[in-house]
Design an enzyme around this catalytic site. Structure first.
Site, PDB file in Angstrom:
ATOM      1  N   LYS A 136      -8.118  13.623   4.903  1.00 51.94           N
ATOM      2  CA  LYS A 136      -7.206  12.457   4.864  1.00 51.94           C
ATOM      3  C   LYS A 136      -6.187  12.624   5.983  1.00 51.94           C
ATOM      4  O   LYS A 136      -6.087  13.682   6.579  1.00 51.94           O
ATOM      5  CB  LYS A 136      -6.497  12.367   3.495  1.00 51.94           C
ATOM      6  CG  LYS A 136      -5.822  13.672   3.087  1.00 51.94           C
ATOM      7  CD  LYS A 136      -5.309  13.629   1.635  1.00 51.94           C
ATOM      8  CE  LYS A 136      -6.428  13.715   0.617  1.00 51.94           C
ATOM      9  NZ  LYS A 136      -6.224  12.740  -0.480  1.00 51.94           N
ATOM     10  N   ARG A 137      -5.396  11.604   6.245  1.00 51.65           N
ATOM     11  CA  ARG A 137      -4.349  11.718   7.258  1.00 51.65           C
ATOM     12  C   ARG A 137      -3.371  12.800   6.834  1.00 51.65           C
ATOM     13  O   ARG A 137      -3.198  13.078   5.640  1.00 51.65           O
ATOM     14  CB  ARG A 137      -3.625  10.376   7.406  1.00 51.65           C
ATOM     15  CG  ARG A 137      -4.379   9.329   8.173  1.00 51.65           C
ATOM     16  CD  ARG A 137      -4.550   9.692   9.613  1.00 51.65           C
ATOM     17  NE  ARG A 137      -3.280   9.769  10.334  1.00 51.65           N
ATOM     18  CZ  ARG A 137      -2.883   8.866  11.257  1.00 51.65           C
ATOM     19  NH1 ARG A 137      -3.650   7.807  11.532  1.00 51.65           N
ATOM     20  NH2 ARG A 137      -1.745   8.986  11.897  1.00 51.65           N
TER      21      ARG A 137
ATOM     22  N   LYS B  75     -14.653   8.123  -3.209  1.00 53.33           N
ATOM     23  CA  LYS B  75     -15.886   8.411  -2.462  1.00 53.33           C
ATOM     24  C   LYS B  75     -16.439   9.788  -2.857  1.00 53.33           C
ATOM     25  O   LYS B  75     -17.636   9.943  -3.088  1.00 53.33           O
ATOM     26  CB  LYS B  75     -15.591   8.372  -0.954  1.00 53.33           C
ATOM     27  CG  LYS B  75     -15.179   7.015  -0.441  1.00 53.33           C
ATOM     28  CD  LYS B  75     -14.473   7.079   0.904  1.00 53.33           C
ATOM     29  CE  LYS B  75     -13.898   5.719   1.294  1.00 53.33           C
ATOM     30  NZ  LYS B  75     -12.953   5.798   2.441  1.00 53.33           N
TER      31      LYS B  75
ATOM     32  N   LYS C 286       1.034  14.221   1.063  1.00 54.53           N
ATOM     33  CA  LYS C 286      -0.362  14.511   0.687  1.00 54.53           C
ATOM     34  C   LYS C 286      -0.550  16.023   0.465  1.00 54.53           C
ATOM     35  O   LYS C 286      -1.551  16.465  -0.060  1.00 54.53           O
ATOM     36  CB  LYS C 286      -1.289  13.958   1.752  1.00 54.53           C
ATOM     37  CG  LYS C 286      -1.290  12.431   1.852  1.00 54.53           C
ATOM     38  CD  LYS C 286      -2.131  11.954   3.036  1.00 54.53           C
ATOM     39  CE  LYS C 286      -2.052  10.434   3.211  1.00 54.53           C
ATOM     40  NZ  LYS C 286      -2.904   9.673   2.271  1.00 54.53           N
TER      41      LYS C 286
ATOM     42  N   THR D 170      -8.533   6.517  -1.654  1.00 52.50           N
ATOM     43  CA  THR D 170      -9.893   5.990  -1.746  1.00 52.50           C
ATOM     44  C   THR D 170     -10.901   7.100  -1.470  1.00 52.50           C
ATOM     45  O   THR D 170     -12.022   7.072  -1.974  1.00 52.50           O
ATOM     46  CB  THR D 170     -10.082   4.819  -0.743  1.00 52.50           C
ATOM     47  OG1 THR D 170      -9.513   5.195   0.509  1.00 52.50           O
ATOM     48  CG2 THR D 170      -9.436   3.554  -1.249  1.00 52.50           C
TER      49      THR D 170
ATOM     50  N   HIS E  80       0.816  -1.223   0.000  1.00 48.74           N
ATOM     51  CA  HIS E  80       0.000   0.000   0.000  1.00 48.74           C
ATOM     52  C   HIS E  80       0.846   1.266   0.000  1.00 48.74           C
ATOM     53  O   HIS E  80       0.300   2.374   0.113  1.00 48.74           O
ATOM     54  CB  HIS E  80      -0.895   0.028   1.230  1.00 48.74           C
ATOM     55  CG  HIS E  80      -1.929  -1.051   1.296  1.00 48.74           C
ATOM     56  ND1 HIS E  80      -3.198  -0.916   0.793  1.00 48.74           N
ATOM     57  CD2 HIS E  80      -1.861  -2.307   1.795  1.00 48.74           C
ATOM     58  CE1 HIS E  80      -3.877  -2.029   1.007  1.00 48.74           C
ATOM     59  NE2 HIS E  80      -3.089  -2.886   1.601  1.00 48.74           N
TER      60      HIS E  80
HETATM   61  C1  26W Z   1       3.945   0.555  10.224  1.00 53.48           C
HETATM   62  C2  26W Z   1       3.407   1.911  10.008  1.00 53.48           C
HETATM   63  C3  26W Z   1       2.467   1.938   8.845  1.00 53.48           C
HETATM   64  C4  26W Z   1       1.103   1.778   9.069  1.00 53.48           C
HETATM   65  C5  26W Z   1       0.230   1.823   7.984  1.00 53.48           C
HETATM   66  C6  26W Z   1       2.966   2.113   7.565  1.00 53.48           C
HETATM   67  C7  26W Z   1       2.078   2.157   6.472  1.00 53.48           C
HETATM   68  C8  26W Z   1       0.734   2.004   6.716  1.00 53.48           C
HETATM   69  C9  26W Z   1      -0.251   2.002   5.580  1.00 53.48           C
HETATM   70  C10 26W Z   1       0.238   1.210   4.447  1.00 53.48           C
HETATM   71  C11 26W Z   1      -0.509   3.368   5.133  1.00 53.48           C
HETATM   72  C12 26W Z   1      -1.781   3.448   4.316  1.00 53.48           C
HETATM   73  O1  26W Z   1      -2.849   3.505   4.845  1.00 53.48           O
HETATM   74  N1  26W Z   1      -1.603   3.486   2.989  1.00 53.48           N
HETATM   75  C13 26W Z   1      -2.717   3.863   2.150  1.00 53.48           C
HETATM   76  O2  26W Z   1      -3.412   2.690   1.734  1.00 53.48           O
HETATM   77  C14 26W Z   1      -4.566   3.011   0.973  1.00 53.48           C
HETATM   78  C15 26W Z   1      -5.318   1.723   0.675  1.00 53.48           C
HETATM   79  O3  26W Z   1      -4.667   0.974  -0.280  1.00 53.48           O
HETATM   80  C16 26W Z   1      -4.214   3.775  -0.297  1.00 53.48           C
HETATM   81  O4  26W Z   1      -5.383   4.133  -0.980  1.00 53.48           O
HETATM   82  C17 26W Z   1      -3.387   5.015   0.033  1.00 53.48           C
HETATM   83  O5  26W Z   1      -2.940   5.618  -1.158  1.00 53.48           O
HETATM   84  C18 26W Z   1      -2.208   4.628   0.915  1.00 53.48           C
HETATM   85  O6  26W Z   1      -1.494   5.773   1.362  1.00 53.48           O
END
Ligand code: 26W
Length: 811
Positions: free
Chosen positions: A548-549, A660, A554, A656, A363
């Protein structure tokens, strides 16, 4: 009459408001133990939730029976996060009971909408990854995949955000402070999970692990009803319990803390969600969380398989496991450990079986977000698994050499004293996928280049999707009603049917109705936005949202700089008939992410200045409602006119929220990044506002050595905005407050904010003009809704089932 002689309701659907009211009344008295007069809103909500749940359990049993009877291949979705939100209204909608529920509660003198809002969000996730998992659960039930989600039942989900003098403050979230009606504890489904200790010799390839500490993983099951309640899958969340509740001897010695310590330590494992969504903190507890839920899930999966099948070689035919990023990547070594150490298979046979079951979704390409565990830490917490990882890496090296790959092509799992979890997940998986076409291509060309060369068939694309139940049918009643009238409601289960709206884009009367639906959502949002963010939202104002976060890639900062430049322009040219705008920001920053938190403070400081400025009253306002979450998204998205998707091209894997917002009739201003590219491909160049450097151009600018100062010098309006921030125009009480932001912008600007500023500014001015032609704007909005049916998570899940899992769908 079922096997225990109980009269159970025939099926999920068919219940009258009167019957439902009756059931609610019974639950209030007999399940909650309250009389109607003493009942509080939460009691009524619980009573209704139990009454709705009653309609789900039998279809739940029946789904399990159908899967067993047909010996269907099962799909297991392993995720550290499930960003579910509220459940009551979604369950009511999926069962088609909304009008019955409204009428039943009205009959009891209770407002259904108030009930819905009383439910706390299940915020067991950070952002995109967690919400995608929740949408996928809904779609697996909607299309009838034999799916099951595995995760952690955190006592505390994502922190509650508030602002103290504009600074983000975090407090523990407490969703379980009140009864949670949607889960069933399953004490019989519990497993001992070990940590630490040592590994002794075992028979053949096997090692004998002697863990130093053990906790118990106990399952809590939540039914996941699909559309029309035809299929009900399960979400199984694990909670950590101590092997012994209580050290009586210590207690008798008066050592009360000592008596409770083992329990506290054990329960710490499922206590709280790590609030990071990009940079892993590399904490031991996080690793324990990842292993805890993964190991419990793998044991549960094997146990369920072996109940019906004797030959382990058949496991890949009956089990598909999806790893939601690298967080459950230890699943490979764990499955191999159980097959070798407990079932006596040879290592290579075990590896082949495991790889046949495992699939990994990536992701993010952000280097800092890719998990790498120090081998020392992994060896200490999971000594057996480090050995297995070493054997997997050795086997991989042999395979790589045999394919003539240079040994130093960077595809080793172990290196620099670390275990690269992305490489481990890739090597031990049958299929690896990205989440948008651009992201998947960049995976093949960059981060996984060497592995892609070694296994060119392994990486496939599955572009993300969102569930139309929550994100259109559920959150947008005005548009839902209009669609119902215009094209029926087949679109809810088959979103491609929205295509039937295309001709209506040229129908003025329909456009009028469509604009009225958007207007109704804005009118409904206005009082809430006034209360939460102190701004006035007039219906004809362009509602511009970035939700978004917070992360520098971003580029909330780019949006903020444009906002400051617009403010300046309005003050310098008050005679101009400016398009009135409300800028809404929503989102949390990881507590340890200092730059993101400083940007939040800057936005709040600019908002105070702009909103207090009579010179732009009614023309420009900035709103930043605190504690953005799933429920707030459901409020904001139906009212939005403009969707900000402005990440540095190549860095947003998919997005995503973009889907939406487009599905709810907002037009997108964005870069050619992630799924924005596929949205552009589908809605048409003329119905979206694209700007900025492409991923290739970004890579080139970075490679050539990028000088942001030159961009600032070349743009007077950017220079003015940066100078105002630098000189404390928005922070007179602390002029130096934003030095870090300004210095980074002028010195590094890793995310090319300055390089894209002028293009963004120009695009926003074009949007001002486009907003003036409401017929054309609305026509584009209709076409965005009509042509975004493909972004349904049902389509995505059908893709996974066919191209990755080789699993059936019932509907
Ligand atoms: C370990 C710390 C950590 C936690 C969560 C690193 C990375 C993440 C996730 C991968 C971050 C995340 O939410 N990525 C997002 O995933 C979405 C679903 O596929 C995408 O639509 C977003 O572009 C992406 O940033």
């Amino acid at each position: 009459m079922d096997e225990v002689g109980l009269t159970v309701p025939p099926d999920a659907g068919a219940v009258s408001a009167a019957e439902l009211r009756e059931r609610v009344g019974q639950h209030l008295v007999f399940s909650i133990g309250r009389g109607a007069t003493a009942a509080r809103l939460a009691d009524w909500r619980l009573a209704l939730s139990y009454a709705i749940r009653d309609r789900i359990v039998v279809p739940w049993f029946q789904t399990a029976e159908r899967i067993n009877a047909a010996d269907r291949k099962r799909v297991y979705y392993l995720s550290m996060e499930f960003l579910i939100g509220r459940l009551l209204d979604d369950a009511v909608a999926n069962l088609g009971l909304e009008s019955a529920a409204r009428e039943a509660m009205a009959g009891l003198g209770v407002d259904y909408d108030a009930l819905v809002r009383d439910e706390p969000d299940a915020a067991l996730g950070n952002g995109g990854l967690g919400r995608l998992a929740a949408c996928f659960l809904d779609s697996m039930s909607a299309v009838g995949v034999a799916g099951l989600g595995y995760g952690i039942r955190y006592d505390h989900g994502l922190f509650r955000q508030s602002f103290e003098a504009g600074w983000q403050a975090e407090e523990a979230e407490d969703w379980l402070a009140q009864p949670h009606p949607w889960e069933f504890e399953r004490p019989e489904a519990s497993f001992p999970i070990g940590f630490g200790g040592s590994v002794g010799p075992g028979a053949g390839d096997a090692g004998a692990w002697h863990p130093a500490e053990t906790v118990i993983a106990v399952a809590y099951d939540t039914p996941v009803p699909g559309w029309q309640g035809r299929w009900v899958n399960t979400l199984r969340l694990w909670s950590a319990k101590p092997t012994r509740e209580f050290e009586l001897q210590a207690f008798n010695r008066g050592d009360f803390l000592g008596a409770a310590t083992p329990a506290v330590l054990a329960e710490t494992i499922s206590r709280v969600l790590y609030p990071d969504d990009s940079t892993p903190q590399g904490r031991e507890l996080r690793l324990k969380q990842e292993y805890f839920f993964t190991a419990a899930s793998i044991r549960d999966i094997l146990q369920r398989f072996e109940r019906r099948h004797g030959d382990l070689a058949a496991l890949p035919d009956k089990v598909a496991i999806q790893l939601n990023d690298t967080h459950p990547a230890i699943a490979g070594p764990e499955l191999i450990r159980l097959l070798v150490d407990e079932r006596g298979l040879a290592f290579d046979a075990a590896f082949d079986i495991a790889r046949g079951c495992l699939h990994y979704t990536n992701h993010t390409l952000l280097p800092e977000a890719l998990e790498r565990w120090p081998a020392e830490l992994l060896g200490r917490v999971l000594p057996c698994h480090l050995e297995i990882v070493e054997r997997i890496d050795a086997r991989h090296a042999r395979e790589s050499a045999a394919a003539g790959r240079p040994s130093d092509d960077g595809t080793a799992i172990l290196g620099d004293g670390e275990v690269r979890m992305g490489t481990l997940a890739f090597v031990a998986a049958r299929r690896v996928n990205g989440v948008s076409a651009l992201h998947t291509r960049l995976m093949q060309e960059t981060v996984f280049g060497g592995l892609h060369a070694l296994h060119p068939e392994r990486i496939v694309n599955q572009t993300n999707g969102v569930t139309p139940r929550r994100w259109l049918h559920g959150c947008n009643p005005p548009l839902r009603a209009l669609l119902q009238e215009a094209i029926g409601d087949g679109w809810v289960a088959d979103l491609d049917r929205l295509e039937a709206l295309v001709p209506l884009a040229d129908d003025a009367a329909f456009r009028e109705r469509f604009a009225a639906a958007k207007r109704a959502n804005k009118v409904r949002l206005a009082p809430w936005l006034a209360e939460q963010a102190g701004i006035e939202l007039a219906p004809e104002t362009l509602l511009d949202v970035q939700i978004k976060r917070f992360h520098e890639y971003k580029r909330q900062l780019l949006n903020l700089l444009e906002t400051v430049a617009l403010w300046n322009a309005m003050r310098q040219a008050p005679e101009v008939d400016w398009t009135p705008r409300v800028k809404v920001f929503g989102g949390k920053a990881a507590p340890g992410y200092r730059m993101a938190k400083l940007i939040i403070k800057l936005i709040n400081d600019v908002a105070r200045t702009v909103n207090d400025d009579p010179a732009v009253r009614g023309r420009l306002q900035v709103a930043f409602p605190p504690n953005y979450n799933v429920s707030m998204a459901e409020r904001l998205i139906p009212a939005a006119d403009l969707s900000e998707q402005i990440s540095t091209a190549g860095l947003e894997a998919s997005g995503t929220g973009n889907m939406k917002l487009a599905l709810n009739g907002a037009l997108t201003v964005g870069t050619l990044d992630g799924a924005n590219v596929e949205i552009r491909d589908r809605v048409g160049e003329e119905n979206i506002f694209i700007f900025g450097l492409t991923a290739e151009e970004v890579a080139r600018r970075r490679a050539e050595g990028y000088a942001p100062a030159a961009c600032i010098a070349a743009s007077p309006r950017l220079a003015e905005a940066v100078e105002q921030i630098a000189s404390g125009r928005f922070s007179p009480d602390e002029p130096e407050r934003f030095r870090a932001i300004v210095e980074d912008l002028r010195g590094h600007d890793r995310f090319l904010v300055c390089a894209d500023f002028e293009a963004y500014w120009q695009r926003q001015r074009a949007i001002d003009a486009a907003w003036r032609d409401r017929a054309a704007w609305t026509r584009s909005a209709v076409l965005n809704v009509a042509r975004c049916g493909w972004f349904s998570s049902d389509r995505a899940i059908r893709g996974y089932a066919k191209e990755i899992w080789n699993a059936e769908t019932e509907f």
